[in-house]
Every structure is written in structure tokens, then in C-alpha cells.
Design a protein around this motif. Structure first.
Motif, PDB file in Angstrom:
ATOM      1  N   ARG A 112       0.826  -1.203   0.000  1.00 37.47           N
ATOM      2  CA  ARG A 112       0.000   0.000   0.000  1.00 37.47           C
ATOM      3  C   ARG A 112       0.867   1.264   0.000  1.00 37.47           C
ATOM      4  O   ARG A 112       0.601   2.223  -0.723  1.00 37.47           O
ATOM      5  N   LEU A 113       1.908   1.239   0.827  1.00 34.49           N
ATOM      6  CA  LEU A 113       2.779   2.407   0.922  1.00 34.49           C
ATOM      7  C   LEU A 113       3.545   2.631  -0.367  1.00 34.49           C
ATOM      8  O   LEU A 113       3.831   3.778  -0.740  1.00 34.49           O
ATOM      9  N   ALA A 114       3.893   1.541  -1.058  1.00 32.83           N
ATOM     10  CA  ALA A 114       4.600   1.677  -2.335  1.00 32.83           C
ATOM     11  C   ALA A 114       3.735   2.414  -3.342  1.00 32.83           C
ATOM     12  O   ALA A 114       4.173   3.375  -3.995  1.00 32.83           O
ATOM     13  N   GLU A 115       2.494   1.992  -3.465  1.00 28.71           N
ATOM     14  CA  GLU A 115       1.589   2.628  -4.419  1.00 28.71           C
ATOM     15  C   GLU A 115       1.276   4.062  -4.011  1.00 28.71           C
ATOM     16  O   GLU A 115       1.278   4.977  -4.835  1.00 28.71           O
ATOM     17  N   TRP A 116       1.027   4.249  -2.713  1.00 31.26           N
ATOM     18  CA  TRP A 116       0.679   5.591  -2.238  1.00 31.26           C
ATOM     19  C   TRP A 116       1.833   6.573  -2.389  1.00 31.26           C
ATOM     20  O   TRP A 116       1.630   7.724  -2.790  1.00 31.26           O
ATOM     21  N   SER A 117       3.044   6.140  -2.086  1.00 28.99           N
ATOM     22  CA  SER A 117       4.184   7.051  -2.176  1.00 28.99           C
ATOM     23  C   SER A 117       4.451   7.465  -3.623  1.00 28.99           C
ATOM     24  O   SER A 117       4.853   8.604  -3.880  1.00 28.99           O
ATOM     25  N   LEU A 118       4.195   6.569  -4.573  1.00 29.36           N
ATOM     26  CA  LEU A 118       4.343   6.945  -5.979  1.00 29.36           C
ATOM     27  C   LEU A 118       3.269   7.942  -6.389  1.00 29.36           C
ATOM     28  O   LEU A 118       3.525   8.854  -7.185  1.00 29.36           O
ATOM     29  N   TRP A 119       2.062   7.791  -5.831  1.00 34.05           N
ATOM     30  CA  TRP A 119       1.017   8.787  -6.099  1.00 34.05           C
ATOM     31  C   TRP A 119       1.409  10.151  -5.525  1.00 34.05           C
ATOM     32  O   TRP A 119       1.201  11.186  -6.165  1.00 34.05           O
ATOM     33  N   LEU A 120       1.975  10.141  -4.329  1.00 30.01           N
ATOM     34  CA  LEU A 120       2.469  11.400  -3.758  1.00 30.01           C
ATOM     35  C   LEU A 120       3.485  12.056  -4.685  1.00 30.01           C
ATOM     36  O   LEU A 120       3.426  13.260  -4.947  1.00 30.01           O
ATOM     37  N   ASP A 121       4.399  11.253  -5.179  1.00 36.89           N
ATOM     38  CA  ASP A 121       5.485  11.765  -6.012  1.00 36.89           C
ATOM     39  C   ASP A 121       4.962  12.342  -7.321  1.00 36.89           C
ATOM     40  O   ASP A 121       5.380  13.420  -7.759  1.00 36.89           O
ATOM     41  N   GLU A 122       4.029  11.639  -7.955  1.00 32.33           N
ATOM     42  CA  GLU A 122       3.617  12.018  -9.301  1.00 32.33           C
ATOM     43  C   GLU A 122       2.439  12.972  -9.339  1.00 32.33           C
ATOM     44  O   GLU A 122       2.267  13.690 -10.324  1.00 32.33           O
ATOM     45  N   HIS A 123       1.609  12.995  -8.289  1.00 38.10           N
ATOM     46  CA  HIS A 123       0.367  13.743  -8.394  1.00 38.10           C
ATOM     47  C   HIS A 123       0.125  14.754  -7.278  1.00 38.10           C
ATOM     48  O   HIS A 123      -0.747  15.610  -7.432  1.00 38.10           O
ATOM     49  N   LEU A 124       0.818  14.686  -6.162  1.00 39.81           N
ATOM     50  CA  LEU A 124       0.475  15.574  -5.057  1.00 39.81           C
ATOM     51  C   LEU A 124       1.594  16.541  -4.687  1.00 39.81           C
ATOM     52  O   LEU A 124       1.398  17.754  -4.728  1.00 39.81           O
ATOM     53  N   LEU A 125       2.743  16.016  -4.310  1.00 35.48           N
ATOM     54  CA  LEU A 125       3.790  16.875  -3.749  1.00 35.48           C
ATOM     55  C   LEU A 125       4.384  17.782  -4.812  1.00 35.48           C
ATOM     56  O   LEU A 125       4.848  17.321  -5.860  1.00 35.48           O
ATOM     57  N   ALA A 126       4.360  19.072  -4.540  1.00 33.72           N
ATOM     58  CA  ALA A 126       5.006  20.027  -5.440  1.00 33.72           C
ATOM     59  C   ALA A 126       6.526  19.902  -5.308  1.00 33.72           C
ATOM     60  O   ALA A 126       7.033  19.450  -4.274  1.00 33.72           O
ATOM     61  N   ARG A 275      10.526   8.611   1.749  1.00 34.52           N
ATOM     62  CA  ARG A 275      10.909   7.778   2.901  1.00 34.52           C
ATOM     63  C   ARG A 275      10.209   8.258   4.163  1.00 34.52           C
ATOM     64  O   ARG A 275       9.744   7.455   4.986  1.00 34.52           O
ATOM     65  N   VAL A 276      10.144   9.578   4.337  1.00 34.68           N
ATOM     66  CA  VAL A 276       9.442  10.130   5.497  1.00 34.68           C
ATOM     67  C   VAL A 276       7.965   9.749   5.448  1.00 34.68           C
ATOM     68  O   VAL A 276       7.370   9.375   6.472  1.00 34.68           O
ATOM     69  N   ALA A 277       7.362   9.816   4.258  1.00 36.00           N
ATOM     70  CA  ALA A 277       5.951   9.464   4.119  1.00 36.00           C
ATOM     71  C   ALA A 277       5.708   8.007   4.492  1.00 36.00           C
ATOM     72  O   ALA A 277       4.777   7.694   5.243  1.00 36.00           O
ATOM     73  N   ARG A 278       6.543   7.114   3.987  1.00 37.05           N
ATOM     74  CA  ARG A 278       6.361   5.697   4.298  1.00 37.05           C
ATOM     75  C   ARG A 278       6.625   5.412   5.770  1.00 37.05           C
ATOM     76  O   ARG A 278       5.976   4.551   6.373  1.00 37.05           O
ATOM     77  N   TYR A 279       7.581   6.129   6.361  1.00 40.60           N
ATOM     78  CA  TYR A 279       7.865   5.954   7.784  1.00 40.60           C
ATOM     79  C   TYR A 279       6.652   6.364   8.623  1.00 40.60           C
ATOM     80  O   TYR A 279       6.283   5.695   9.593  1.00 40.60           O
ATOM     81  N   GLY A 280       6.019   7.457   8.262  1.00 43.30           N
ATOM     82  CA  GLY A 280       4.887   7.939   9.037  1.00 43.30           C
ATOM     83  C   GLY A 280       3.652   7.066   8.919  1.00 43.30           C
ATOM     84  O   GLY A 280       2.815   7.067   9.816  1.00 43.30           O
ATOM     85  N   ALA A 281       3.531   6.306   7.820  1.00 47.58           N
ATOM     86  CA  ALA A 281       2.344   5.481   7.597  1.00 47.58           C
ATOM     87  C   ALA A 281       2.644   3.988   7.711  1.00 47.58           C
ATOM     88  O   ALA A 281       1.838   3.172   7.271  1.00 47.58           O
ATOM     89  N   ARG A 282       3.764   3.631   8.318  1.00 47.06           N
ATOM     90  CA  ARG A 282       4.181   2.234   8.361  1.00 47.06           C
ATOM     91  C   ARG A 282       3.324   1.416   9.328  1.00 47.06           C
ATOM     92  O   ARG A 282       2.540   1.966  10.111  1.00 47.06           O
ATOM     93  N   ALA A 283       3.500   0.088   9.283  1.00 47.00           N
ATOM     94  CA  ALA A 283       2.824  -0.816  10.216  1.00 47.00           C
ATOM     95  C   ALA A 283       3.432  -0.662  11.613  1.00 47.00           C
ATOM     96  O   ALA A 283       4.566  -0.173  11.756  1.00 47.00           O
TER      97      ALA A 283
END
Length: 423
Positions: A112-126, A275-283
């Protein structure tokens, strides 16, 4: 017996996005310490929970048994699988289905974090600098969120309002808004109940015309005091705390509130932000830090804290640790990730309708070779393929044969119990 398919020359595979990708090796869930711990002791926990743990952990929620049951089936071939065959050497492999557990199963959460972090990279974070901000609350207030998880949403909203006021005061522009991704964590280094917030915050704010203004300075002590006053005001406003108790907490020399503001992460260093995003949303627990002694019914957990009382290796009785762990299973519909300011859906929609492009946005377009290889751009924008996610984020390639390096192809999905048993 299935007739042999005619041999065909393997198709030319596109070069993987990560040149260091290694062949995918299916995991063995029953060998993991977390699986063995839960398999050995969860049934016992359900029998003794009301007497031993309900007074301090609250009632055992129905979602716990449901999520744990799916976790125990996750990755096991007897519950269904996909048949995958190498086009070159004809070797065939079975890939088990996943439980798709959210916030509990380490393997499924990683996907889930892999897919979400790529969405952050490509569509959200300026493409601007960001900072990692961590906001905590004292022990006295943490139990309020144990019995009503929806309150974490109010805590996130309070955090954004505090950050917004802090940034506006620093820039002197009341119309400017920062971009904020709020990640609510319920656990501490030792899987104990410790609700706090990890936030990805743009190092500055966006004006109404989409231009970006960097923050001139940061004062963590000022932010921590503003955070303390905002949270106590929230507790009084909601009726969770009396006004006198809140005033007394304001007088504490060591309040238990804290605000950590990390160093600026350059706009070019996208990997660090993700990495920070995945760390904050990790299991809640990384299996690499967990050891389980079945004979002694004990768990050994290596903390991720570098210093302080939680640092080092700690031992727990298996039932005690398991009672801690199930506290962090999210309820159905529980939101742990929220977007505010320039990253809120409403604000982004307002800018989009007016043709405003954020400063630094729109620069993460995929390379031409990658765009041409994907025949359905809308599908690509909506969801990444599992193989590509693992290849880009974890440097493993599920489409590479571990035996000869050839291309792997999915033949069928097998779910019928009789067929599964026969195979």
C-alpha cells in the motif's frame, strides 16, 4: 494432464525502472516471528482479554478478530494463488494471495505504501523543499484517543491550524497556505499506545496565484508552545478536560508536548520525502526488529529509538505484547492520512478550475519511454501495476524468473478449494 503449450520465443521485456532489481522471492509467512506469535497466542488472548487487558486497553473490538484472521491466511497457498510461468525455461511458480490488511500486516502495508508514495510523487507533492514535523502530546491525554479513534482527526486538524498560523506569522501573508500531509500514528517505539502526528510540510507556503514563498526561519520552541495551547483549547472546547485542569497543565514546566522540526529536504531529493511518508504510515512493528521465543512465550523487540528510556532491546510476555499490538488495528473507515492547505482536495480543485499551477508542480512527468510502454494512460494514472511498484520502490522484480532471468507471465488465478488442494 494439461497439454503442453507450444514453445514461443520470449518477448523483449522493457528495461526495469531500477537497474539493480533482483528477482522476486515469495515470502514464507509461517516462518515470520509475527505470524508464529499470533498463531500461537491470539486464541488465548481472546479468552483472557476481558479479565486481564480490558481495564487498560479497552474492549476487544470486533475488527481485531477479522483482521487477524485474514492475516493468518495471508500468503498461504492453500487459500488460493496465481499460477506464473517463465516464458523462457517454462518453470512454473505459485504466487499466494494477500490479505490486503491495512495498518497491520507488514507485507500488505508495504505494498500500500509503495503505491501511495508513488502517487504522492507524481500527483500531489510540489517540487519544493519540505520538512518532517513531529507533534506529540503528554501521556495524560493519550487515553482519550484509545476509546474513540475518530478524535485523531480532530488532532490532525488542530495540528494543521497550528502550522498554518505558525507559517503565516513567519511570512506575514494571511492568504498563503502550506502544503501538509498529516500521518497519524497510534504507536510508539515499543508498540505501546502513543498517538502522535508525523507531518510532511512544505518549507514555506503557496499564495493564491500558486507562487511559492519559502519560510525564512523556524522556531521549534514557538511551534511547541502554540501546539500545546491549541490542543488544550481543543480538549476544553470538546468537554474532554475541565478549564482548571487545562490551566494547570499550561503551568507544567515539562508539559509533555513537543514539536520536532526536521532539516529542510531539498526539492530534488524526492526519495527522502517519500521515505518520510512511508515511515509515518508504516505498520506498528517491523518484523526485522522482532524475535519470538515460543518455548518461553516471550517477545524480544529492538526499539527504533536511538536514545532515551525506549532505546535498546526489550522483552515482553507474548500475551502482553499481542494485547499492545492489536490496539493499533484501524477500524473500518478510520482515516490515518489527511491532506491540508495546498494539498487538500478542495484547494487543489479550486486552483485547477482557475488554471493555476503550483510553483514546482507538474515536473514529475514519466519519461517518454515509460509513457509509450503503457497503452492506457488513464489506467496508469489511477493505479500502478504490482510488479512495477515493487521494482521501483523495493528493487525486486516479480516478472523476472528466479531460475533463468526470463519473463514471467500469469497463467491463471486458482481459488476453488478442490483445485487448490489437488495442485
Amino acid at each position: 494432464m494439461e497439454p503442453a503449450a507450444p514453445r514461443e520465443p520470449p518477448r523483449q521485456r522493457p528495461a526495469p525502472a531500477c537497474s539493480n532489481s533482483r528477482p522476486y522471492v515469495p515470502r514464507r509467512p509461517q516462518a515470520s516471528p509475527l505470524y508464529r506469535l499470533i498463531d500461537d497466542h491470539f486464541e488465548t488472548l481472546t479468552r483472557v482479554y476481558e479479565e486481564r487487558y480490558e481495564p487498560t486497553h479497552g474492549a476487544l473490538r470486533p475488527v481485531v478478530a477479522e483482521v487477524v484472521g485474514r492475516f493468518l491466511d495471508c500468503g498461504l497457498l492453500e487459500h488460493g494463488f496465481a499460477r506464473v510461468r517463465c516464458a523462457a525455461c517454462r518453470a512454473e511458480f505459485l504466487v499466494a494471495f494477500r490479505c490486503k490488511g491495512r495498518g497491520f500486516c507488514p507485507s500488505c502495508q508495504a505494498r500500500r505504501l509503495a503505491e501511495w508514495s508513488l502517487w504522492l510523487d507524481e500527483h500531489l507533492l510540489a517540487a519544493v523543499a519540505h520538512r518532517h514535523v513531529v507533534l506529540t502530546i503528554p501521556k495524560r491525554l493519550r487515553a482519550y484517543f484509545l476509546y474513540d479513534r475518530r478524535r485523531l482527526g480532530l488532532l490532525s486538524r488542530t495540528a494543521y491550524r497550528t502550522l498554518h498560523a505558525y507559517v503565516v506569522a513567519a511570512l506575514g501573508d494571511p492568504d498563503a497556505v502550506p502544503g501538509v500531509v498529516s500521518l497519524a500514528q497510534s504507536f510508539g517505539s515499543l508498540a505501546h499506545w502513543h498517538p502522535h502526528l508525523h507531518l510532511i510540510v512544505s518549507d514555506g507556503a503557496f499564495r493564491r496565484d500558486g507562487s511559492f514563498v519559502p519560510s525564512p526561519t523556524h522556531e521549534p520552541a514557538v511551534l511547541a508552545e502554540a501546539w500545546r495551547r491549541a490542543v488544550l483549547a481543543l480538549f476544553v472546547r470538546q468537554g474532554w478536560l475541565e478549564q482548571d485542569a487545562a490551566a494547570a497543565m499550561l503551568a507544567w514546566p515539562h508539559s509533555g508536548f513537543s514539536a520536532h522540526v526536521g532539516p529542510a529536504i531539498a526539492a530534488e531529493d524526492r526519495a527522502a520525502v517519500l521515505r518520510v511518508a512511508r515511515y509515518g504510515a508504516r505498520a506498528p512493528v517491523a518484523e526485522s526488529r522482532l524475535r519470538y521465543d515460543a518455548e518461553r512465550a516471550e517477545v524480544e523487540l529492538a526499539s527504533d529509538a536511538a536514545e532515551g528510556p525506549y532505546a535498546g532491546v526489550h522483552r515482553f510476555a507474548a500475551l502482553e505484547f499481542l494485547a499492545r499490538l492489536v490496539d493499533h488495528i484501524p477500524a473500518k473507515g478510520e482515516v490515518r492520512v489527511r491532506y491540508y492547505g495546498a494539498y487538500a482536495s478542495a484547494r487543489r480543485g479550486w486552483w485547477r478550475r482557475r488554471g493555476v499551477v503550483l510553483a514546482g508542480a507538474g515536473q514529475q512527468e514519466a519519461p517518454a519511454t515509460e509513457r509509450e510502454a503503457e497503452p492506457w494512460p488513464a489506467l496508469r494514472a489511477r493505479r500502478r501495476r504490482w510488479a512495477e511498484l515493487l521494482r521501483r520502490v523495493f528493487a525486486v522484480d516479480v516478472e523476472v524468473c528466479p531460475r533463468c532471468g526470463g519473463e514471467m507471465r500469469i497463467l491463471a488465478f486458482v481459488t476453488e478449494h478442490a483445485v487448490v488442494t489437488r495442485i
